[in-house]
Design an enzyme around this catalytic site. Structure first.
Site, PDB file in Angstrom:
ATOM      1  N   GLY A 150      -0.717  26.252  27.571  1.00 38.34           N
ATOM      2  CA  GLY A 150       0.108  27.152  28.367  1.00 38.34           C
ATOM      3  C   GLY A 150       1.396  26.459  28.775  1.00 38.34           C
ATOM      4  O   GLY A 150       1.932  25.624  28.038  1.00 38.34           O
ATOM      5  N   GLU A 190      -2.971  12.615  38.507  1.00 31.29           N
ATOM      6  CA  GLU A 190      -1.667  12.587  39.187  1.00 31.29           C
ATOM      7  C   GLU A 190      -1.037  13.972  39.289  1.00 31.29           C
ATOM      8  O   GLU A 190      -0.442  14.327  40.316  1.00 31.29           O
ATOM      9  CB  GLU A 190      -0.706  11.641  38.447  1.00 31.29           C
ATOM     10  CG  GLU A 190       0.658  11.511  39.076  1.00 31.29           C
ATOM     11  CD  GLU A 190       0.609  10.855  40.449  1.00 31.29           C
ATOM     12  OE1 GLU A 190       0.863  11.562  41.442  1.00 31.29           O
ATOM     13  OE2 GLU A 190       0.334   9.645  40.525  1.00 31.29           O
ATOM     14  N   LYS A 216      -5.059  20.624  47.714  1.00 31.38           N
ATOM     15  CA  LYS A 216      -4.211  19.449  47.522  1.00 31.38           C
ATOM     16  C   LYS A 216      -4.299  18.508  48.717  1.00 31.38           C
ATOM     17  O   LYS A 216      -4.323  17.277  48.552  1.00 31.38           O
ATOM     18  CB  LYS A 216      -2.768  19.898  47.287  1.00 31.38           C
ATOM     19  CG  LYS A 216      -2.576  20.674  45.992  1.00 31.38           C
ATOM     20  CD  LYS A 216      -1.182  21.263  45.898  1.00 31.38           C
ATOM     21  CE  LYS A 216      -0.998  22.072  44.620  1.00 31.38           C
ATOM     22  NZ  LYS A 216       0.314  22.747  44.573  1.00 31.38           N
TER      23      LYS A 216
END
Length: 413
Positions: free
Chosen positions: A10, A127, A203
């Protein structure tokens, strides 16, 4: 020769392919090793793609990557959490290095996948799961070796930051700003995870787990979204020279970890207010270094793909560092972070009750409030209070109001 299996083609996957393909000669000169993408997992081989790729590289079968003994590194840029988790687990058990950008998998399965990486002496790197192109994960891993990080604050979601920027600068409502974000490709067709704060929560959980050397589960992070902000609020914020930002915050204190995600009001000259559109900023505070700030593009094809490739290069060079494995899992994100300070409060009465009724109740809790607007909704500034006290007050008056909104507007300068 280092062979890579790329799972997903994608937006980010195509970026990864282009960087590795276009810079392969530089990588070979730099690290003395050839890097090649051997297979690419896709859902549809016949899909029109804006990328120059040999059809022979494409496969519909994940085992063409996972069971290929020549594939050294598996890169996951798939969107499906459950499928990605199964593939990554299988890849590590099959003694392959793994690089992923999937924050949903990392935030919920980090401990298990790190354990597998340790057992099989392979890398599990992520990361790109936080901050797009911002090198925050490796910076944290290095930082905690010498410093004691005790606080994280950040704008961690580019979609919501874009929406809030347009609402504030153009004076448009949430619905119109969301449509604009969707039209430009910043927001998904179903934007729930972004606008409700769940993406930021994941996150924040990843960063907090690394920073505090203790597992933090995103399920225990209280999240409030930006859909609570009305155009009426925006107009008042501008008069007050305050800017709304969706901020994830966590801190470690007294052997507890406190965390929350919610819209906060920052001063219009603050560094947070100057982070606009799809950009992110992350602030870390440590006892040795004080405050460190990391700023950059928090999403997008090239920034995120670049972070993926940097993980790949660390594996090839043998310079990677896996995270800590927690043998005894202790859920530590079970205490919500609350703020003491100034609050913006909007109340809309119902059943014909006037604002005086609401003001009388407010006087019971905070007699020093300042009325900003009392024409339609009652809007006040509470000069010094706590979120816990506000929640008690809301429980007292919620049966008599149609709508209640409150936002912390305290010390963020």
């Amino acid at each position: 020769m280092i062979n890579i299996g790329l799972m997903g083609l994608g937006t980010v996957g195509s970026g990864v392919y282009e960087i590795i393909n276009n810079r392969r000669r530089f990588f070979e000169d730099e690290i003395g090793e050839k890097i090649k993408i051997k297979k690419v997992l896709v859902k549809n081989k016949n899909k029109n793609r804006n990328i120059d790729i040999d059809d022979k590289l494409l496969t519909l079968n994940p085992k063409d990557i996972l069971d290929d003994p020549e594939v050294d590194i598996v890169i996951d840029v798939l969107s499906e959490k459950e499928i990605a988790y199964d593939y990554l687990k299988y890849a590590l058990e099959n003694k392959k290095h793994v690089v992923t950008a999937n924050k949903a998998v990392v935030s919920s399965k980090m401990e298990e996948l790190l354990y597998l990486s340790k057992e099989n002496n392979k890398a599990f790197l992520f990361e790109a799961s936080v901050g797009g192109g911002i090198p925050i994960i490796n910076s944290l891993k290095q930082g905690i070796k010498a410093d004691d990080i005790f606080q994280i604050q950040g704008i961690l979601n580019g979609t919501t930051n874009y929406i809030l920027t347009k609402m504030y600068e153009k004076g448009i409502c949430f619905k119109d700003a969301l449509k604009d974000a969707q039209d430009k490709g910043y927001a998904e067709a179903d934007p729930t995870d972004d606008i409700k704060g769940y993406d930021t929560g994941r996150k924040l959980a990843i960063l907090s787990t690394i920073a505090y050397n203790q597992p933090v589960d995103s399920k225990f992070i209280n999240c409030r979204g930006i859909d609570e902000i009305s155009i009426e609020d925006i107009n008042e914020f501008r008069k007050l020279k305050l800017v709304p930002k969706l901020i994830g915050s966590s801190q470690r204190s007294d052997n507890h970890i406190y965390a929350s995600v919610e819209p906060l009001l920052v001063k219009d000259e603050s560094f947070f207010s100057n982070v606009k559109d799809a950009f992110n900023i992350i602030s870390l505070r440590g006892y040795n270094t004080g405050e460190l700030r990391f700023y950059g593009q928090g999403a997008g094809k090239n920034p995120t793909a670049n972070s993926v490739v940097l993980d790949v290069l660390d594996i090839v060079k043998g310079t990677y560092t896996n995270g800590k494995v927690y043998e005894n899992r202790k859920i530590s994100g079970d205490k919500y972070l609350t703020f003491d300070g100034e609050y913006y409060l909007r109340l809309s009465s119902k059943d014909g009750k006037d604002n005086n009724y609401l003001l009388n109740i407010l006087n019971m809790y905070n007699s020093k409030h300042k009325v900003i607007n009392d024409k339609e909704s009652l809007i006040v500034i509470l000069p010094w209070t706590s979120e816990n006290l506000i929640n008690k007050m809301i429980n007292e008056i919620k049966l008599n109001v149609e709508d209640i909104r409150y936002f912390y507007s305290g010390i963020y300068g």
